[in-house]
Motif scaffolding. Sequence first.
Motif, PDB file in Angstrom:
ATOM      1  N   GLU A  42       0.825  -1.211   0.000  1.00 43.06           N
ATOM      2  CA  GLU A  42       0.000   0.000   0.000  1.00 43.06           C
ATOM      3  C   GLU A  42       0.859   1.260   0.000  1.00 43.06           C
ATOM      4  OE1 GLU A  42       0.682  -1.426   4.185  1.00 43.06           O
ATOM      5  OE2 GLU A  42      -0.017  -2.308   2.309  1.00 43.06           O
ATOM      6  N   GLN A  43       1.972   1.246   0.757  1.00 42.41           N
ATOM      7  CA  GLN A  43       2.866   2.400   0.764  1.00 42.41           C
ATOM      8  C   GLN A  43       3.629   2.509  -0.549  1.00 42.41           C
ATOM      9  OE1 GLN A  43       5.511   2.613   4.103  1.00 42.41           O
ATOM     10  NE2 GLN A  43       3.905   3.266   5.519  1.00 42.41           N
ATOM     11  N   ASN A  45       2.604   1.630  -3.520  1.00 43.51           N
ATOM     12  CA  ASN A  45       1.708   2.179  -4.531  1.00 43.51           C
ATOM     13  C   ASN A  45       1.559   3.687  -4.358  1.00 43.51           C
ATOM     14  OD1 ASN A  45      -0.152   1.807  -6.756  1.00 43.51           O
ATOM     15  ND2 ASN A  45      -1.782   2.249  -5.298  1.00 43.51           N
ATOM     16  N   ARG A  46       1.422   4.135  -3.094  1.00 47.31           N
ATOM     17  CA  ARG A  46       1.277   5.571  -2.832  1.00 47.31           C
ATOM     18  C   ARG A  46       2.560   6.318  -3.197  1.00 47.31           C
ATOM     19  NH1 ARG A  46       0.820   8.037   2.598  1.00 47.31           N
ATOM     20  NH2 ARG A  46       0.916   5.896   3.321  1.00 47.31           N
ATOM     21  N   ALA A  47       3.723   5.751  -2.844  1.00 48.27           N
ATOM     22  CA  ALA A  47       5.002   6.401  -3.157  1.00 48.27           C
ATOM     23  C   ALA A  47       5.198   6.497  -4.666  1.00 48.27           C
ATOM     24  CB  ALA A  47       6.155   5.617  -2.531  1.00 48.27           C
ATOM     25  N   ARG A  48       4.801   5.446  -5.396  1.00 48.85           N
ATOM     26  CA  ARG A  48       4.935   5.463  -6.853  1.00 48.85           C
ATOM     27  C   ARG A  48       4.041   6.534  -7.467  1.00 48.85           C
ATOM     28  NH1 ARG A  48       3.955   0.640  -7.427  1.00 48.85           N
ATOM     29  NH2 ARG A  48       1.822   0.706  -8.219  1.00 48.85           N
ATOM     30  N   GLN A  49       2.820   6.642  -6.957  1.00 44.20           N
ATOM     31  CA  GLN A  49       1.894   7.664  -7.471  1.00 44.20           C
ATOM     32  C   GLN A  49       2.425   9.072  -7.197  1.00 44.20           C
ATOM     33  OE1 GLN A  49      -1.752   6.604  -5.497  1.00 44.20           O
ATOM     34  NE2 GLN A  49      -2.335   5.095  -7.026  1.00 44.20           N
ATOM     35  N   ILE A  50       2.940   9.268  -5.969  1.00 42.73           N
ATOM     36  CA  ILE A  50       3.504  10.579  -5.626  1.00 42.73           C
ATOM     37  C   ILE A  50       4.704  10.885  -6.518  1.00 42.73           C
ATOM     38  CG2 ILE A  50       4.713  11.892  -3.826  1.00 42.73           C
ATOM     39  CD1 ILE A  50       2.976  10.424  -1.768  1.00 42.73           C
ATOM     40  N   PHE A 126       9.336   6.101   4.686  1.00 46.04           N
ATOM     41  CA  PHE A 126       8.498   6.530   3.565  1.00 46.04           C
ATOM     42  C   PHE A 126       8.911   7.926   3.111  1.00 46.04           C
ATOM     43  CE2 PHE A 126       4.664   8.564   1.846  1.00 46.04           C
ATOM     44  CZ  PHE A 126       4.308   7.645   0.877  1.00 46.04           C
ATOM     45  N   TYR A 170       2.887   6.315 -15.805  1.00 52.40           N
ATOM     46  CA  TYR A 170       2.017   5.946 -14.693  1.00 52.40           C
ATOM     47  C   TYR A 170       1.386   4.575 -14.929  1.00 52.40           C
ATOM     48  CZ  TYR A 170      -1.825   6.116 -11.345  1.00 52.40           C
ATOM     49  OH  TYR A 170      -2.694   5.810 -10.333  1.00 52.40           O
TER      50      TYR A 170
END
Length: 244
Positions: A42-43, A45-50, A126, A170
Motif C-alpha cells: 500500500e505504501q 503504490n502511494r510512493a509510486r503515485q507521488i 516513507f 504511470y
Amino acid sequence: MMELLTSPEAWVALLTLTTLEIVLGIDNVIFLSVIVSRLPPEQANRARQIGLLLALVFRIMLLSVLVWLIGLTEPVLTVKSVTLSWRDIILIGGGMFLIAKATHEIHAEVEAREAEPEAKPSASVFFWVIMQIIVVDLVFSLDSIITAIGMAEDIEIMVAAVVIACFIMYVSSGPVAKFVADHPTTKMLALAFLVLIGVALVADGFKFHIPRGYIYFAIVFAAAVELFNVLARRNRKKVVKQRV
C-alpha cells in the motif's frame, strides 16, 4: 492553437517528442520500481503515485521557465579545460547519486538482508523514499525538458508530449514494479541498469556523450535474457509439481 491542431508538422513533432519523452522516462520508471520495492504494497503504490505526480509537476514547472533553462547550458565552471554548465553539474550530481544508491542496494542484496526479519517501515522511511524520488525526478526532468526545448518550438506541443509520456509512465510503472517485486533476480538487473544510467549521466555532464541507443539496447537485451530465465524457472516449477 487551432493552427497547431490542423498542422501535420505539429502532429509529427508531437509524436516524435512524445516517443522520445517515453524513452527518456524509462530510467524514471526503473528507479521508481526499485526504490519502492522495500515498502509494503500500500505504501509502495502511494510512493509510486507521488513520484510520478512529482515527475509531471517538475516537468511542467521547468517548461514554464524556458529562458532560465536555456541559461543552464551556459558555462559557469572550468575544470582542466572542461567547461561545465549548471545542467552539467546537475547531471553529474544526479548520476553520482544514482550510482551510490544502486551500489548501496546491490550491497544490501548481496548481504542477503532480506533473510533477516524486516522491521515495519516507519513514516521516516516513507519520507526518505519520497525525498530520493524527488531528487531523481528533478534530474530526469531537467534532461527531458532540455531535450524537448531542442526538438520543439511550441510550448503547447511540449506540454502535451510531457503529459502523455507521464501518463504512459504511470500506467506502466505498476506492472514493472510488481514484476520486480515478484522476481527478486530482476531487481539486481534493474540496479545494474541504474548504475549504467548513472555512469551515462556523469559522462554527459563531462561532455562525453554515450549514445542512448547503446544503453537502451543493452537494457532491452538483458531484460529479454532475464525474461527467458523467469519463464524457465516457472516451467521447472511446473514440472516438479507434476512429478509430485
